[in-house]
Design an enzyme around this catalytic site. Structure first.
Site, short mmCIF file in Angstrom:
data_model
loop_
_atom_site.label_atom_id
_atom_site.label_comp_id
_atom_site.label_asym_id
_atom_site.label_seq_id
_atom_site.Cartn_x
_atom_site.Cartn_y
_atom_site.Cartn_z
N ARG A 55 10.12 77.39 -75.52
CA ARG A 55 10.91 76.41 -76.26
C ARG A 55 10.21 75.07 -76.14
O ARG A 55 9.25 74.92 -75.39
CB ARG A 55 12.39 76.39 -75.83
CG ARG A 55 12.72 76.71 -74.41
CD ARG A 55 12.20 75.73 -73.42
NE ARG A 55 12.55 74.37 -73.78
CZ ARG A 55 11.96 73.29 -73.33
NH1 ARG A 55 10.92 73.39 -72.48
NH2 ARG A 55 12.31 72.09 -73.69
N GLY A 56 10.75 74.07 -76.89
CA GLY A 56 10.05 72.79 -76.96
C GLY A 56 9.25 72.78 -78.26
O GLY A 56 8.53 73.74 -78.55
N ALA A 57 9.37 71.69 -79.02
CA ALA A 57 8.82 71.68 -80.38
C ALA A 57 7.32 71.99 -80.45
O ALA A 57 6.90 72.90 -81.19
CB ALA A 57 9.14 70.33 -81.04
N ARG A 96 13.33 79.60 -85.66
CA ARG A 96 14.20 78.45 -85.32
C ARG A 96 14.02 77.40 -86.44
O ARG A 96 12.91 77.22 -86.94
CB ARG A 96 13.83 77.84 -83.95
CG ARG A 96 14.20 78.76 -82.78
CD ARG A 96 14.05 78.04 -81.44
NE ARG A 96 15.17 77.14 -81.16
CZ ARG A 96 15.22 76.31 -80.12
NH1 ARG A 96 14.22 76.26 -79.26
NH2 ARG A 96 16.27 75.53 -79.92
N GLN A 202 17.92 72.59 -69.69
CA GLN A 202 16.46 72.35 -69.66
C GLN A 202 16.12 71.26 -68.65
O GLN A 202 15.03 71.27 -68.06
CB GLN A 202 15.96 71.91 -71.05
CG GLN A 202 15.93 72.99 -72.10
CD GLN A 202 17.18 72.98 -72.95
OE1 GLN A 202 18.25 72.59 -72.48
NE2 GLN A 202 17.08 73.41 -74.18
N ASP A 243 12.13 66.67 -82.00
CA ASP A 243 11.88 67.92 -82.72
C ASP A 243 11.52 67.68 -84.18
O ASP A 243 10.88 68.50 -84.83
CB ASP A 243 13.10 68.85 -82.63
CG ASP A 243 13.20 69.41 -81.23
OD1 ASP A 243 13.70 68.70 -80.33
OD2 ASP A 243 12.71 70.54 -81.01
N ASN A 253 16.52 65.39 -81.89
CA ASN A 253 16.10 65.86 -80.56
C ASN A 253 17.30 66.56 -79.92
O ASN A 253 18.38 66.65 -80.51
CB ASN A 253 15.60 64.68 -79.70
CG ASN A 253 14.94 65.17 -78.41
OD1 ASN A 253 14.11 66.07 -78.45
ND2 ASN A 253 15.32 64.61 -77.28
N LYS A 254 17.09 67.05 -78.72
CA LYS A 254 18.10 67.84 -78.01
C LYS A 254 19.47 67.18 -78.04
O LYS A 254 19.59 65.97 -77.86
CB LYS A 254 17.62 68.04 -76.56
CG LYS A 254 18.54 68.83 -75.65
CD LYS A 254 18.95 70.16 -76.22
CE LYS A 254 17.81 71.06 -76.62
NZ LYS A 254 18.23 72.20 -77.48
O1 MRU Z 1 16.01 73.82 -77.60
P1 MRU Z 1 14.71 73.34 -77.04
O2 MRU Z 1 14.61 73.49 -75.56
O3 MRU Z 1 13.54 73.92 -77.79
O4 MRU Z 1 14.71 71.78 -77.34
C1 MRU Z 1 13.64 71.00 -76.88
C2 MRU Z 1 13.81 69.56 -77.17
O5 MRU Z 1 14.76 69.13 -77.76
C3 MRU Z 1 12.68 68.67 -76.75
O6 MRU Z 1 13.17 67.40 -76.40
C4 MRU Z 1 11.71 68.52 -77.92
O7 MRU Z 1 11.39 69.75 -78.46
C5 MRU Z 1 10.46 67.84 -77.51
S1 MRU Z 1 9.50 68.85 -76.43
C6 MRU Z 1 8.04 68.03 -76.14
#
Ligand code: MRU
Length: 350
Positions: A55-57, A96, A202, A243, A253-254
């Site tokens: 996970r993470g963009a 996603r 996270q 994201d 973002n999250k």
């Molecule tokens: O649902 P996730 O864990 O994929 O969400 C991740 C985030 O929101 C991060 O802040 C974002 O992707 C940046 S990661 C460098």
């Protein structure tokens, strides 16, 4: 990036390409268990992205790119190899919806695919493209760490962050957590407050773990403690990742990021978004156009299999939110710092 399980300077790597298979550190099990899963086909990779193994963009963009290489390797014997790889790209794109890095990486792979004359050529060419996407991400993260230092105080201060934006969420080093690494190495950081980041945790499972491993002072807090922390004055910057960033500077973002930005403005704390240009989507005018992923209610009703709500209660579980540009003091990309983001300021850079 090939074999080298963990690199001191980049943090703990979670994506390893082995030439004929992809290995992913299963982020659902951290920090209790460090289990690597291996993937040989694109459908497995798409499932891993959807199920949050990775996970993470930036990380899901890189992972999907390697998924395309696996599809090309398997399609080698098919007459319709190009169509098979194209179908795999479509399946990976459906994993996603919010992080634009996924679609950006897949578009790069699709463009490269169009130039390939044979299946064998495609495997070599797509491998090169996926490895370039991976390496460019790491380079961007290092640059962002340097750019961000230029607009922050010289004397040591505390920061607060949300979700996980470290090596685990990227090709290595991290975005917001990359800036944290850079601040720490420059002797300009006293402490990181890490929001636990309900419902997927996270912050507590990944960010607190990454920072502890590096010896960077970290204090974990419940998300609802953020206002109380910001009121105390120790935190000078809230630093988060993204994201998707739209043309007017709005940031997805999250979930919980938007409320943090409101809190930061109220308390006179600066708010920074750190993301590579692969997160910027100039095709969308504003955050209202960003598809926001909603995940299953079971992620809120239970924590790691333990029920914390009445059986079957209705749940609203959007996993991202949109922070309006006017609450953001700076967007940091590898191309430089955009202070007080706006359509004009974004257009000047992208
Ligand atoms: O649902 P996730 O864990 O994929 O969400 C991740 C985030 O929101 C991060 O802040 C974002 O992707 C940046 S990661 C460098």
């Amino acid at each position: 990036m090939t074999d080298s399980s963990a690199s001191d300077s980049l943090g703990t790597l979670a994506i390893l390409w082995h030439g004929d298979h992809l290995a992913l550190l299963d982020q659902r099990l951290l920090p209790d268990d460090e289990i690597w899963l291996t993937y040989n086909d694109a459908q497995g990779v798409a499932d891993a992205i959807r199920d949050m193994v990775v996970r993470g963009a930036p990380a899901i963009g890189i992972t999907a790119a390697y998924g395309v290489v696996l599809a090309a390797q398997r399609a080698g014997r098919d007459a319709d190899w190009k169509m098979a790889v194209g179908d795999a790209i479509d399946r990976l794109a459906a994993s996603r919806p919010t992080a634009v890095n996924l679609f950006w990486a897949l578009e790069r792979m699709r463009t490269r695919l169009q130039t390939c004359a044979s299946a064998a050529d495609a495997v070599a060419s797509l491998t090169g493209e996926a490895e370039a996407i991976h390496a460019e991400d790491v380079a961007a993260n290092r640059l962002m760490g340097q750019h961000a230092l230029g607009i922050m105080p010289d004397s040591p201060f505390a920061v607060l962050t949300h979700c996980n934006t470290g090596a685990l969420a990227t090709g290595g080093y991290g975005t917001a957590l990359g800036v944290v690494r850079s601040l720490w190495r420059a002797g300009r950081l006293t402490r990181v407050y890490a929001d636990e980041t309900r419902p997927w945790l996270q912050g507590s499972r990944l960010t607190a773990w990454e920072l502890q491993q590096e010896g960077i002072p970290v204090t974990l807090n419940a998300d609802s403690a953020a206002a109380q922390i910001l009121r105390r004055g120790e935190v000078r910057w809230v630093i988060v990742g993204a994201d998707r960033i739209t043309a007017n500077g709005d940031v997805a973002n999250k979930i919980g990021t938007y409320s943090l930005a409101v809190l930061a403005r109220h308390h006179g704390v600066k708010f920074m978004v750190v993301a590579p240009s692969s997160t910027v989507d100039m095709a969308l005018q504003s955050g209202a156009d960003i598809p926001i992923e909603e995940r299953d209610g079971s992620e809120v009703r239970a924590v790691r299999g333990v029920s914390v709500a009445p059986d079957g209660v209705s749940v609203y579980n959007p996993v991202f939110d949109v922070t309006p540009a006017d609450l953001i003091d700076a967007i940091v990309t590898e191309k430089g710092v955009i202070e007080r983001p706006s359509l004009e300021a974004m257009r000047a850079v992208f």
